[in-house]
Design an enzyme around this catalytic site. Sequence first.
Site, PDB file in Angstrom:
ATOM      1  N   GLY A 109      -4.212   8.499   0.139  1.00  0.00           N
ATOM      2  CA  GLY A 109      -3.128   9.760   0.057  1.00  0.00           C
ATOM      3  C   GLY A 109      -3.288  10.353  -0.542  1.00  0.00           C
ATOM      4  O   GLY A 109      -2.142  11.448  -0.843  1.00  0.00           O
ATOM      5  N   ASP A 124       0.544  -0.860   0.183  1.00  0.00           N
ATOM      6  CA  ASP A 124      -0.489   0.351  -0.222  1.00  0.00           C
ATOM      7  C   ASP A 124       1.233   1.005  -0.364  1.00  0.00           C
ATOM      8  O   ASP A 124       1.572   0.815   0.600  1.00  0.00           O
ATOM      9  CB  ASP A 124      -0.541   0.219   0.996  1.00  0.00           C
ATOM     10  CG  ASP A 124      -1.910   0.884   1.273  1.00  0.00           C
ATOM     11  OD1 ASP A 124      -2.148   0.667   0.389  1.00  0.00           O
ATOM     12  OD2 ASP A 124      -2.780   0.723   2.244  1.00  0.00           O
ATOM     13  N   ASP A 133     -20.320   3.129  -7.355  1.00  0.00           N
ATOM     14  CA  ASP A 133     -19.210   4.223  -7.240  1.00  0.00           C
ATOM     15  C   ASP A 133     -17.921   3.476  -7.696  1.00  0.00           C
ATOM     16  O   ASP A 133     -17.818   4.191  -8.733  1.00  0.00           O
ATOM     17  CB  ASP A 133     -18.981   5.389  -6.156  1.00  0.00           C
ATOM     18  CG  ASP A 133     -19.707   5.568  -5.870  1.00  0.00           C
ATOM     19  OD1 ASP A 133     -20.539   6.474  -5.897  1.00  0.00           O
ATOM     20  OD2 ASP A 133     -19.534   5.869  -4.193  1.00  0.00           O
TER      21      ASP A 133
HETATM   22  C1  GLA Z   1      -5.433   1.330   3.073  1.00  0.00           C
HETATM   23  C2  GLA Z   1      -5.864   0.449   2.143  1.00  0.00           C
HETATM   24  C3  GLA Z   1      -6.865  -0.232   2.702  1.00  0.00           C
HETATM   25  C4  GLA Z   1      -5.823  -0.866   4.311  1.00  0.00           C
HETATM   26  C5  GLA Z   1      -5.659   0.181   4.891  1.00  0.00           C
HETATM   27  C6  GLA Z   1      -4.825  -0.358   5.903  1.00  0.00           C
HETATM   28  O1  GLA Z   1      -6.400   2.279   3.783  1.00  0.00           O
HETATM   29  O2  GLA Z   1      -6.500   1.134   0.974  1.00  0.00           O
HETATM   30  O3  GLA Z   1      -7.379  -1.246   2.196  1.00  0.00           O
HETATM   31  O4  GLA Z   1      -5.397  -2.056   3.966  1.00  0.00           O
HETATM   32  O5  GLA Z   1      -4.945   1.463   4.318  1.00  0.00           O
HETATM   33  O6  GLA Z   1      -4.471   0.656   6.672  1.00  0.00           O
END
Ligand code: GLA
Length: 411
Positions: free
Chosen positions: A206, A170, A249
Site C-alpha cells: 500500500g 505486514d 523484476d
Molecule cells: C501482503 C503480503 C503477502 C500476503 C498478503 C496477505 O500482500 O505481501 O505476502 O501476506 O499481504 O494479505
Amino acid sequence: MRFLTTLTATVLILVSVVGCDGVDDPRHLGGTGVAVPGLPSTPPMGWNSWNSFGCGINESMIRAQADALVSSGMAAAGYRYVVVDDCWYTPARDSNGRLQADPTRFPSGMAALGAYLHSRGLLFGIYAGASDRTCAQLAGTYPGTTGSAGHETTDAQTFASWGVDYLKYDWCSTSGDQQESRFTAMRDALRATGRSIVYSINANSGRGTVLPGARDDWGSVATMSRITNDISATWTSGQGADGYQGVYDIVRAAAPMTQRAGPGRFIDPDMLEIGVGGALTAAQQRSHLALWAMMAAPLIAGNDLTTMDSTTRQVLTNPGVIAIDQDPLVSAASRSSTDPDIWTRKLADGGQAIAVVNPTTATRTAPVDLGALGLRDATVTDVWTGRMVTVTDGRVDTDIAAGDTLLLRTR
Ligand code: GLA
C-alpha cells in the site's frame, strides 16, 4: 509558474544527486546487531500458505501441508517453518483484547496447531498486520480491523504462548508515518517474550512506488525484510514497483541491496513461486531458486505440497543449491559490473559460487566468459547436475537455455 519551474528543476537535481529511492545510500534502521537473538545465522527455510491458498486456509489443510513437508523430504532438506499467512483470525479481538483463531476454520486453536507442527519436527509461523489492519482487511477481502498497532506486547505474548517460532508482520496501510516505531515496537515485544521468533517484515504494501523496504536497511529491526511488492508466478510482470513483481523484476530490484544481508539479517525477495503454476518455465523456476540462494535469501516455498510433482520437489530440494543458500559465511552475491547476468558469492570454504542467468527467451550460446572473475584454468562443479565442468582460458564451453541459470561452485 516560474517559481514552479525553478522548484521542479531543484527537485529534479536533488533527486538525481541523492537518488529517489535511497537504495544506494539507505538509512540503517533499528540500531546495530541482529533483531532477535538466539536464531540461526543462516536464512530461514519453510512453507507459507499465501501463494497457493490466499485466505482459503483451515487447520486440516495446514496439517496436510505439514505432513507433505515431512513425507516429501522437504523438511529434511531444511524447509521447517510452516507459516499460516493472512485470514486465520476472527474479525474482532476477544474481550481481553487478544487475537483469536477463527473457530470454524481453526477449531482446535493455534496453540494446538503449533503443538502439532512441533510434534512433526517443524516450526510454527503466523501472520499479523503492523498497522490497524491486515492486508486482506485493507484490501476488503476479509472483515475487521485486527492489526497489532498498539497491541504489540499482548500479541507478542499471545504468539509466544501458542509456540510461534516465526512472525510475518505486514504493513497494510496507505499511510507510512509510524512504520519505524511500529515495526520496532513489535521487535522489542518479541525480544521481551524471551522466545527466539523469526521476525519477518514487509514495509511495502500500500506504499506506492517508493518502497520503504527498499529505501531503508531494516536489518537490525527484523530478521528478514521484504524489498519489493508481492511476487507473482511470472518472470517479468510488466507492472510498476507498486504492482505485482516477476521473479526477474525482483532480481533486478535486489541487485543494489544484496550487501545488506549478513548473518542473522536477510533481505527478503518474497516467497517462492516454484511449482505454483502461472507462467514460469521449468528453466525459470530453476533460476528462481538459484538466484534466491545466491542472495542468501529466505527460501519459503509457496506451492501446494500435497500435489507437488517430482520435478518441483527436485528443484526445491537440490542439495547443492540449498548449500549455497545456507552457506555459513552468509555473504550474499553481488552482480558483476562487466556482465549483469553474472553473480558471484563468497563461500565459507574459501571458494565462490557463480551464477550466470540467461533472462532472455533465446539460448545463450557458448562460451561463457568468466575471465573477469579471475578464473582462468580450473575445474568447477555444475551445482544443478553435480558434474565437473572445465574452465579453459577463462571460458566454459556450455550453452545456457532460455530462462535458465548456470550455477557453478569452485570447490
Ligand atoms: C501482503 C503480503 C503477502 C500476503 C498478503 C496477505 O500482500 O505481501 O505476502 O501476506 O499481504 O494479505
